[in-house]
Enzyme design. Structure first.
Site, mmCIF file in Angstrom:
data_model
loop_
_atom_site.group_PDB
_atom_site.id
_atom_site.type_symbol
_atom_site.label_atom_id
_atom_site.label_comp_id
_atom_site.label_asym_id
_atom_site.label_seq_id
_atom_site.Cartn_x
_atom_site.Cartn_y
_atom_site.Cartn_z
ATOM 1 N N GLY A 11 49.536 -46.170 37.697
ATOM 2 C CA GLY A 11 50.922 -46.560 37.889
ATOM 3 C C GLY A 11 51.341 -47.810 37.137
ATOM 4 N N THR A 12 50.769 -48.031 35.936
ATOM 5 C CA THR A 12 51.156 -49.215 35.172
ATOM 6 C C THR A 12 52.607 -49.125 34.706
ATOM 7 O OG1 THR A 12 50.205 -48.225 33.164
ATOM 8 C CG2 THR A 12 48.811 -49.752 34.416
ATOM 9 N N ASN A 13 53.062 -47.936 34.334
ATOM 10 C CA ASN A 13 54.462 -47.781 33.953
ATOM 11 C C ASN A 13 55.376 -47.932 35.174
ATOM 12 O OD1 ASN A 13 54.971 -47.235 31.030
ATOM 13 N ND2 ASN A 13 53.410 -45.669 31.365
ATOM 14 N N ARG A 65 50.821 -21.596 42.987
ATOM 15 C CA ARG A 65 51.586 -22.605 42.246
ATOM 16 C C ARG A 65 53.072 -22.514 42.580
ATOM 17 N NH1 ARG A 65 49.317 -26.977 39.492
ATOM 18 N NH2 ARG A 65 51.046 -28.015 38.433
ATOM 19 N N ASN A 107 60.535 -38.715 30.374
ATOM 20 C CA ASN A 107 59.086 -38.839 30.321
ATOM 21 C C ASN A 107 58.694 -39.866 29.271
ATOM 22 O OD1 ASN A 107 56.274 -38.026 30.776
ATOM 23 N ND2 ASN A 107 56.401 -37.086 28.744
ATOM 24 N N HIS A 109 55.728 -40.587 26.608
ATOM 25 C CA HIS A 109 54.588 -39.935 25.959
ATOM 26 C C HIS A 109 53.905 -40.935 25.033
ATOM 27 C CE1 HIS A 109 52.210 -36.545 24.530
ATOM 28 N NE2 HIS A 109 52.354 -37.041 23.317
#
EC number: 2.1.2.2
Length: 215
Positions: A11-13, A65, A107, A109
């Site tokens: 969870g650094t972001n 799923r 997102n 990337h």
């Protein structure tokens, strides 16, 4: 603007977003939910320390799923976010979620898309392939999420030079520090303040200042 942050690991972001809101570099934004597919993710501890509601639901808890996808959609719809942020989330976002939140999922990337993206390229694996190929410049990309894999409209990119003695771990850390933790909060702030729109699969940013991105 309410955001839901989806994470799978440390969870650094997520922390960069929390810190950005606290410092005022991200404005008009609050985190309404942190979701993780991994009950052991340290990101959950970060959410607890910040007093942010969190939910944990793993695909392994379901017989199919499809059942998991429906449960994930309900979690997100109950949180009612204006934006969903994938911050190191290793769950493939199902089509039902993408359709429910069009141009409302972003997102981060760890490469300069379209290089080293798509199925199989995530996390440390990206940096391993970058070094194996002998690439001289890598970086990070923030993009909207669509039905494809890393194919959504690009919001921001920031390059990072590669050194000859880099290891995947060293390169990963430098790209996080120099690119990911900067452009993800910046993109959220731009969206929160109505500066971002999508036209013909391209992102238009009002008042785009290139020097701020690359400084």
């Amino acid at each position: 603007m309410k955001i839901a942050v989806m994470v799978s690991g440390g969870g650094t972001n997520l922390q960069a977003i929390i810190d950005g809101i606290a410092s005022g570099s991200i404005t008009n934004t609050e985190i309404s939910l942190v979701y993780s597919n991994n009950p052991n993710a340290y990101a959950i501890e970060r959410a607890k320390k910040a007093g942010i509601p969190f939910a944990v639901k793993s695909p392994k808890e379901f017989d199919s799923r499809d059942e998991f996808n429906k449960a994930l959609l309900k979690i997100l719809q109950d949180a009612d976010p204006d934006l969903i942020v994938l911050a190191g989330c290793l769950v493939v976002i199902p089509e039902c979620v993408v359709k429910a939140f069009p141009n409302k999922i972003i997102n981060i990337h760890p490469s300069l898309i379209p290089s080293f993206c798509g199925t199989g390229f995530y996390g440390l694996k990206v940096h391993e392939q970058v070094l194996k190929r002998g690439v001289r410049v890598s970086g990070a990309t923030v993009h909207f999420v669509d039905e494809g894999t890393d194919t959504g409209p690009i919001i921001l990119q920031k390059p990072v030079m590669i050194r000859q003695d880099d290891t995947p771990e060293v390169l990963q850390k430098r790209i996080m520090e120099q690119a990911e933790w900067k452009i993800m909060p910046m993109a959220i702030d731009m969206i929160a303040n109505g500066r971002v729109r999508v036209e013909d699969h391209k992102v238009i940013i009002e008042g785009y200042e290139e020097e701020k991105i690359f400084s």
